[in-house]
Design an enzyme around this catalytic site. Structure first.
Site, PDB file in Angstrom:
ATOM      1  N   LYS A 141       0.849  -1.189   0.000  1.00  0.00           N
ATOM      2  CA  LYS A 141       0.000   0.000   0.000  1.00  0.00           C
ATOM      3  C   LYS A 141       0.884   1.237   0.000  1.00  0.00           C
ATOM      4  O   LYS A 141       2.035   1.114   0.405  1.00  0.00           O
ATOM      5  CB  LYS A 141      -0.924  -0.052   1.204  1.00  0.00           C
ATOM      6  N   HIS A 171      -2.614  -5.784   4.921  1.00  0.00           N
ATOM      7  CA  HIS A 171      -2.208  -6.737   5.959  1.00  0.00           C
ATOM      8  C   HIS A 171      -3.316  -7.010   6.970  1.00  0.00           C
ATOM      9  O   HIS A 171      -3.268  -8.006   7.681  1.00  0.00           O
ATOM     10  CB  HIS A 171      -0.892  -6.320   6.633  1.00  0.00           C
ATOM     11  N   LYS A 175      -4.708 -11.020   9.231  1.00  0.00           N
ATOM     12  CA  LYS A 175      -4.820 -11.250  10.677  1.00  0.00           C
ATOM     13  C   LYS A 175      -5.667 -12.483  10.965  1.00  0.00           C
ATOM     14  O   LYS A 175      -6.681 -12.729  10.322  1.00  0.00           O
ATOM     15  CB  LYS A 175      -5.434 -10.017  11.359  1.00  0.00           C
ATOM     16  N   ASP A 228      -5.562   6.801   4.102  1.00  0.00           N
ATOM     17  CA  ASP A 228      -4.563   5.922   4.709  1.00  0.00           C
ATOM     18  C   ASP A 228      -5.206   4.704   5.380  1.00  0.00           C
ATOM     19  O   ASP A 228      -4.590   3.637   5.444  1.00  0.00           O
ATOM     20  CB  ASP A 228      -3.752   6.728   5.739  1.00  0.00           C
ATOM     21  N   HIS A 233      -8.122  -0.477   4.832  1.00  0.00           N
ATOM     22  CA  HIS A 233      -8.301  -1.404   5.953  1.00  0.00           C
ATOM     23  C   HIS A 233      -9.740  -1.471   6.473  1.00  0.00           C
ATOM     24  O   HIS A 233     -10.313  -2.547   6.620  1.00  0.00           O
ATOM     25  CB  HIS A 233      -7.381  -1.032   7.120  1.00  0.00           C
ATOM     26  N   LYS A 324      -5.458   8.757  14.881  1.00  0.00           N
ATOM     27  CA  LYS A 324      -4.144   8.728  15.542  1.00  0.00           C
ATOM     28  C   LYS A 324      -4.270   9.433  16.879  1.00  0.00           C
ATOM     29  O   LYS A 324      -5.147  10.270  17.066  1.00  0.00           O
ATOM     30  CB  LYS A 324      -3.133   9.526  14.711  1.00  0.00           C
TER      31      LYS A 324
HETATM   32  P1  NAD Z   1      11.757   2.880   3.122  1.00  0.00           P
HETATM   33  O1  NAD Z   1      11.926   4.281   2.623  1.00  0.00           O
HETATM   34  O2  NAD Z   1      12.205   2.544   4.495  1.00  0.00           O
HETATM   35  O3  NAD Z   1      12.531   1.890   2.131  1.00  0.00           O
HETATM   36  C1  NAD Z   1      12.509   2.063   0.767  1.00  0.00           C
HETATM   37  C2  NAD Z   1      13.346   0.982   0.094  1.00  0.00           C
HETATM   38  O4  NAD Z   1      13.242   1.159  -1.303  1.00  0.00           O
HETATM   39  C3  NAD Z   1      14.825   0.996   0.447  1.00  0.00           C
HETATM   40  O5  NAD Z   1      15.267  -0.330   0.541  1.00  0.00           O
HETATM   41  C4  NAD Z   1      15.465   1.664  -0.779  1.00  0.00           C
HETATM   42  O6  NAD Z   1      16.789   1.247  -1.028  1.00  0.00           O
HETATM   43  C5  NAD Z   1      14.561   1.157  -1.870  1.00  0.00           C
HETATM   44  N1  NAD Z   1      14.588   2.039  -3.037  1.00  0.00           N
HETATM   45  C6  NAD Z   1      14.266   3.336  -3.108  1.00  0.00           C
HETATM   46  N2  NAD Z   1      14.439   3.789  -4.370  1.00  0.00           N
HETATM   47  C7  NAD Z   1      14.868   2.760  -5.106  1.00  0.00           C
HETATM   48  C8  NAD Z   1      15.214   2.582  -6.476  1.00  0.00           C
HETATM   49  N3  NAD Z   1      15.161   3.593  -7.360  1.00  0.00           N
HETATM   50  N4  NAD Z   1      15.599   1.360  -6.869  1.00  0.00           N
HETATM   51  C9  NAD Z   1      15.657   0.329  -6.007  1.00  0.00           C
HETATM   52  N5  NAD Z   1      15.330   0.427  -4.723  1.00  0.00           N
HETATM   53  C10 NAD Z   1      14.954   1.622  -4.269  1.00  0.00           C
HETATM   54  O7  NAD Z   1      10.222   2.522   2.882  1.00  0.00           O
HETATM   55  P2  NAD Z   1       9.320   1.458   3.700  1.00  0.00           P
HETATM   56  O8  NAD Z   1       8.791   2.138   4.906  1.00  0.00           O
HETATM   57  O9  NAD Z   1      10.052   0.189   3.852  1.00  0.00           O
HETATM   58  O10 NAD Z   1       8.073   1.262   2.719  1.00  0.00           O
HETATM   59  C11 NAD Z   1       8.120   0.510   1.529  1.00  0.00           C
HETATM   60  C12 NAD Z   1       6.709   0.382   0.958  1.00  0.00           C
HETATM   61  O11 NAD Z   1       5.872  -0.258   1.898  1.00  0.00           O
HETATM   62  C13 NAD Z   1       6.036   1.723   0.654  1.00  0.00           C
HETATM   63  O12 NAD Z   1       5.200   1.562  -0.459  1.00  0.00           O
HETATM   64  C14 NAD Z   1       5.191   1.976   1.892  1.00  0.00           C
HETATM   65  O13 NAD Z   1       4.084   2.785   1.612  1.00  0.00           O
HETATM   66  C15 NAD Z   1       4.762   0.559   2.213  1.00  0.00           C
HETATM   67  N6  NAD Z   1       4.384   0.354   3.611  1.00  0.00           N
HETATM   68  C16 NAD Z   1       5.280   0.558   4.618  1.00  0.00           C
HETATM   69  C17 NAD Z   1       4.899   0.323   5.945  1.00  0.00           C
HETATM   70  C18 NAD Z   1       5.869   0.496   7.075  1.00  0.00           C
HETATM   71  O14 NAD Z   1       5.480   0.188   8.209  1.00  0.00           O
HETATM   72  N7  NAD Z   1       7.082   0.929   6.847  1.00  0.00           N
HETATM   73  C19 NAD Z   1       3.596  -0.096   6.234  1.00  0.00           C
HETATM   74  C20 NAD Z   1       2.704  -0.309   5.176  1.00  0.00           C
HETATM   75  C21 NAD Z   1       3.116  -0.083   3.882  1.00  0.00           C
END
Ligand code: NAD
Length: 476
Positions: A141, A171, A175, A228, A233, A324
């Site tokens: 997402k 996700h 659950k 969001d 969800h 929140k």
């Molecule tokens: P993050 O910013 O921590 O990580 C991003 C990752 O993408 C890194 O590994 C980076 O190296 C890689 N990346 C960025 N640009 C790149 C490119 N051009 N080529 C290759 N790799 C590249 O982000 P995150 O928090 O891990 O989130 C990732 C996805 O998951 C997003 O779509 C976010 O919306 C979704 N998401 C995250 C969470 C969370 O809890 N963090 C929850 C739900 C959804």
């Protein structure tokens, strides 16, 4: 039961989600014996690091987020990991990644990167010949920002993959309790005959968080609670609660029924929606400071009354709320049944309603409130007692191996089971319902109502139910 051997490539393998959820989750599945000998996981991200550095990074992450474990098992798991530096937007690294993939095993690609990269990844996976018609892609997402962007994303993904290959993650669907909700509804004779407007007074869905938008402020301020949380969800939970019995517990059977619920939702009158934004208190900054925008009108809370126009639910309102910085972290669905039509015990005995509570977090479980006689010699006085079904108590040690949402969903990807993933048309239908609400706020210049951090949201949200003679359950 182990799944088939697989190569799982995690794009964004060094990111927050991969380190906190995906890899610790995979480690727990490895520990439970579900991951076969031949399974391999390849991190692919922009950072220029080697295999050893990636393994060290994940070792730390799993030690922190993976729960108690045996160090030897962790060594063995870490040995399955590999890493390739790949640029989603460029050509570097793709041949290297391709050379690591094996023939004859399930191939899955997890897009754990920002949505702006989904299209580029899909295109290169095909262009460089890493993916074929049997490969699977897992998409995180947010899936779009509105109907137009979700449609565009679907078009792009489908240029390269069939719908059967695309696993859109929500996700919440992974659950245990959410699946148990289906087991309870469709595995028992007890509930389904009562599961309609004739017997159900109303349904409440609450997803309350105590956290602020802190580190995600930039993203969140462009999104808000509606995009969001509600569009995905809460909408998914609503669908599972309200849908007709699917003919089979199979992907399209279930998703067809969910889609019908979204399509039967009435447009929401704006008087039936309350938006809120948390305020600063003595010790903590408010929403606007967190997002660094002193005039932001993005909502960090939303409560609404919905109606579903079909035979089953006409006349039974659904109240949804999420936000929140609320009093407690709690996600639950409460099905509130109607009063008994006539009390044979007289007014002094009191009236009580049966409430089935499905709790997603914390302490996943279900409770059914039933009315019984108050014990003792005091005559016929009625009290409510809970029939409790906590997984930890009911299942004993077995409950400890209940996979968390991400683990289960990833194993479902490897098994090729899309039941708990959103289909493209479902996501589009949810946006088609959400868009006019958000457009209405923008057109009216709507400003969210302030609420105190640590409260249960703005006063108007309480009134939303109060004016119907109903009341939200306490957030505990
Ligand atoms: P993050 O910013 O921590 O990580 C991003 C990752 O993408 C890194 O590994 C980076 O190296 C890689 N990346 C960025 N640009 C790149 C490119 N051009 N080529 C290759 N790799 C590249 O982000 P995150 O928090 O891990 O989130 C990732 C996805 O998951 C997003 O779509 C976010 O919306 C979704 N998401 C995250 C969470 C969370 O809890 N963090 C929850 C739900 C959804």
């Amino acid at each position: 039961i182990p799944v088939d051997p697989f190569d799982l490539v995690i794009f964004g393998g060094t990111g927050d989600l991969a380190r906190r959820k995906i890899l610790p989750g995979l480690f727990r599945r490895f520990n439970s014996g579900q991951m076969p000998e031949e399974a391999r996981i390849i991190g692919a991200a922009r950072s220029d690091m080697d295999r050893q550095a990636f393994q060290n990074m994940i070792r730390e992450a799993v030690a922190e987020f993976g729960g108690p474990h045996d160090p030897e098992a962790l060594d063995e798991f870490i040995g399955r990991l590999d890493y390739v530096a790949v640029d989603a937007m460029g050509d570097g690294g793709w041949e290297d990644l391709k050379s690591k993939l094996r023939e004859g095993v399930v191939r899955a690609f997890y897009f754990s990167v920002g949505p702006s990269l989904f299209g580029a990844l899909a295109e290169r996976l095909r262009g460089f010949g890493l993916a074929d018609d049997d490969s699977r892609v897992v998409v995180e997402k947010p899936f779009g920002h509105d109907l137009a962007s979700a449609r565009a994303l679907n078009v792009t993904l489908r240029e390269h993959f069939h719908e059967e290959q695309i696993y859109r993650i929500d996700h919440y669907l992974g659950k245990e309790t959410v699946q148990n909700l289906m087991a309870v509804r469709f595995g028992n004779m007890l509930f389904e005959p009562l599961w309609n407007a004739q017997y159900v007074d109303h349904i409440q869905i609450t997803v309350a968080e105590t956290v602020d938008v802190g580190g995600r402020g930039g993203y969140y301020d462009k999104s808000g609670a509606m995009r969001d949380m509600v569009q995905n969800h809460l909408m998914q939970l609503l669908c599972l609660i309200a849908m007709e019995p699917p003919a089979r517990f199979e992907p399209d059977s279930v998703r067809d029924e969910k889609l019908k619920v979204i399509r039967a939702l009435d447009p929401v009158d704006y008087h039936q929606i309350v938006r809120g934004q948390y305020e600063a208190d003595d010790s903590q900054p408010g929403y606007r400071a967190h997002v660094d925008n002193p005039r932001s009108t993005t909502e960090s809370f939303v409560a609404m009354k919905l109606s579903i126009s079909n035979w089953r639910w006409a006349g039974t309102p659904f109240y949804l709320r999420t936000g929140k910085k609320l009093r407690a972290r709690a996600s639950e669905i409460a099905v509130v049944f109607k009063d008994a039509p006539h009390s044979i015990f007289g007014p002094e005995a009191g009236t009580h309603r049966n409430v089935l509570t499905i709790r997603l977090q914390p302490n996943e479980g279900m409770t059914l409130g039933v009315t019984i006689k108050e014990p003792g010699p005091g005559g016929m006085r009625l009290i409510d007692v809970p029939l409790d079904m906590s997984f930890a108590d009911a299942l004993g040690p077995d409950a400890e191996d209940v996979p968390d949402a991400y683990e289960r969903l990833i194993m479902d990807v490897i098994r090729g089971n899309q039941t708990l993933f959103m289909r493209g048309d479902e996501v589009e239908a949810a946006w088609a319902w959400t868009d006019p609400i958000i457009e209405g706020w923008t057109a009216r210049g709507d400003v969210p109502k302030p609420y105190d951090a640590g409260s249960s949201g703005p006063e108007d949200a309480l009134m939303l139910m109060h004016k119907d003679g109903r009341k939200w359950r306490d957030i505990r």
